[in-house]
Design a protein around this motif. Structure first.
Motif, PDB file in Angstrom:
ATOM      1  N   HIS A 114      37.273  23.795  35.351  1.00  0.00           N
ATOM      2  CA  HIS A 114      37.397  22.811  34.266  1.00  0.00           C
ATOM      3  C   HIS A 114      36.352  23.126  33.192  1.00  0.00           C
ATOM      4  N   ALA A 115      36.632  22.701  31.968  1.00  0.00           N
ATOM      5  CA  ALA A 115      35.665  22.848  30.875  1.00  0.00           C
ATOM      6  C   ALA A 115      36.023  21.894  29.749  1.00  0.00           C
ATOM      7  N   VAL A 116      35.019  21.579  28.952  1.00  0.00           N
ATOM      8  CA  VAL A 116      35.273  20.930  27.673  1.00  0.00           C
ATOM      9  C   VAL A 116      35.459  22.058  26.670  1.00  0.00           C
ATOM     10  N   ARG A 117      36.105  21.778  25.564  1.00  0.00           N
ATOM     11  CA  ARG A 117      36.308  22.821  24.556  1.00  0.00           C
ATOM     12  C   ARG A 117      34.957  23.335  24.074  1.00  0.00           C
ATOM     13  N   GLY A 118      34.815  24.656  24.049  1.00  0.00           N
ATOM     14  CA  GLY A 118      33.575  25.286  23.617  1.00  0.00           C
ATOM     15  C   GLY A 118      32.472  25.256  24.664  1.00  0.00           C
ATOM     16  N   GLY A 119      32.762  24.711  25.853  1.00  0.00           N
ATOM     17  CA  GLY A 119      31.755  24.597  26.909  1.00  0.00           C
ATOM     18  C   GLY A 119      31.807  25.754  27.879  1.00  0.00           C
ATOM     19  N   LYS A 120      31.284  25.499  29.080  1.00  0.00           N
ATOM     20  CA  LYS A 120      31.264  26.502  30.133  1.00  0.00           C
ATOM     21  C   LYS A 120      32.160  26.060  31.276  1.00  0.00           C
ATOM     22  N   TYR A 143      42.337  34.454  39.547  1.00  0.00           N
ATOM     23  CA  TYR A 143      42.663  35.031  40.843  1.00  0.00           C
ATOM     24  C   TYR A 143      41.579  36.012  41.261  1.00  0.00           C
ATOM     25  N   GLY A 144      41.141  35.910  42.496  1.00  0.00           N
ATOM     26  CA  GLY A 144      40.123  36.820  43.024  1.00  0.00           C
ATOM     27  C   GLY A 144      39.254  36.124  44.045  1.00  0.00           C
ATOM     28  N   ALA A 145      37.951  36.322  43.915  1.00  0.00           N
ATOM     29  CA  ALA A 145      36.994  35.816  44.896  1.00  0.00           C
ATOM     30  C   ALA A 145      36.186  34.635  44.369  1.00  0.00           C
ATOM     31  N   GLY A 146      36.792  33.782  43.568  1.00  0.00           N
ATOM     32  CA  GLY A 146      36.120  32.569  43.115  1.00  0.00           C
ATOM     33  C   GLY A 146      35.296  32.707  41.859  1.00  0.00           C
ATOM     34  N   LYS A 147      35.599  33.700  41.017  1.00  0.00           N
ATOM     35  CA  LYS A 147      34.892  33.855  39.748  1.00  0.00           C
ATOM     36  C   LYS A 147      35.659  33.111  38.666  1.00  0.00           C
ATOM     37  N   PRO A 148      34.940  32.614  37.637  1.00  0.00           N
ATOM     38  CA  PRO A 148      35.634  31.882  36.573  1.00  0.00           C
ATOM     39  C   PRO A 148      36.522  32.801  35.746  1.00  0.00           C
ATOM     40  N   PRO A 149      37.441  32.208  34.992  1.00  0.00           N
ATOM     41  CA  PRO A 149      38.254  33.020  34.083  1.00  0.00           C
ATOM     42  C   PRO A 149      37.337  33.814  33.152  1.00  0.00           C
ATOM     43  N   THR A 150      37.746  35.030  32.804  1.00  0.00           N
ATOM     44  CA  THR A 150      36.917  35.861  31.920  1.00  0.00           C
ATOM     45  C   THR A 150      36.931  35.331  30.487  1.00  0.00           C
ATOM     46  N   ALA A 151      38.019  34.684  30.087  1.00  0.00           N
ATOM     47  CA  ALA A 151      38.094  34.107  28.747  1.00  0.00           C
ATOM     48  C   ALA A 151      37.286  32.819  28.712  1.00  0.00           C
TER      49      ALA A 151
END
Length: 155
Positions: A114-120, A143-151
């Motif tokens: 989850h994130a707010v716009r412009g947040g982390k 998808y993977g080992a629990g890393k956040p989206p790259t974007a």
């Protein structure tokens, strides 16, 4: 990397695995393609497929993260023995990688963010069927080992 040591009940509501499968495209709403929702409305959903991501808008006020994912135009396959967990999004990973019968391994599952716009990005402690995203926020799947989206979440 987040630990996935969960009780069976928590496993149903925690960051559920997902998978995708079509080329990137924006979800069409009223004939207009929306990659992200207008500021303050709808829930923007970003799905990270590894080498590319797909951004789409779930219009209105979806009541759950799963409703936002589907409302943004993604197809979802649930884990058979854990119906609260997502196995595939848009057909990914393929059935040759995961049969969607039991929970996927910690090295290959759809993590939910989850994130707010412009947040982390913040790792979800609730599953997509129990989390209620607020309009104007951003939902992420990776998808993977629990890393956040790259974007990063859009501003």
């Amino acid at each position: 990397m987040k630990s996935r040591l969960l009780t069976p009940l928590a496993a149903l509501t925690a960051a559920a695995p997902l998978a995708f499968g079509t080329a990137p495209s924006a979800h069409a709403t009223s004939g207009t393609a929306l990659a992200i929702c207008p500021r303050g409305s709808g829930v923007t959903v970003i799905v990270d497929f590894g080498s590319w991501d797909k951004r789409s808008c779930a219009p209105g006020d979806p009541t759950t993260g799963l409703a936002a994912l589907r409302g943004a135009g993604f197809t979802v396959t649930m884990v058979q023995r854990f119906p609260g967990a997502v196995c595939r999004i848009n057909g990914r990973p393929s059935a040759t990688v995961d049969k969607c019968v039991v929970m996927p391994p910690t090295t290959g599952y759809w993590s939910y963010w989850h994130a707010v716009r412009g947040g982390k990005w913040t790792y979800s402690t609730s599953g997509p069927g129990s989390y209620n995203p607020k309009p104007g926020t951003v939902e992420g799947w990776s998808y993977g080992a629990g890393k956040p989206p790259t974007a990063p979440p859009p501003a």
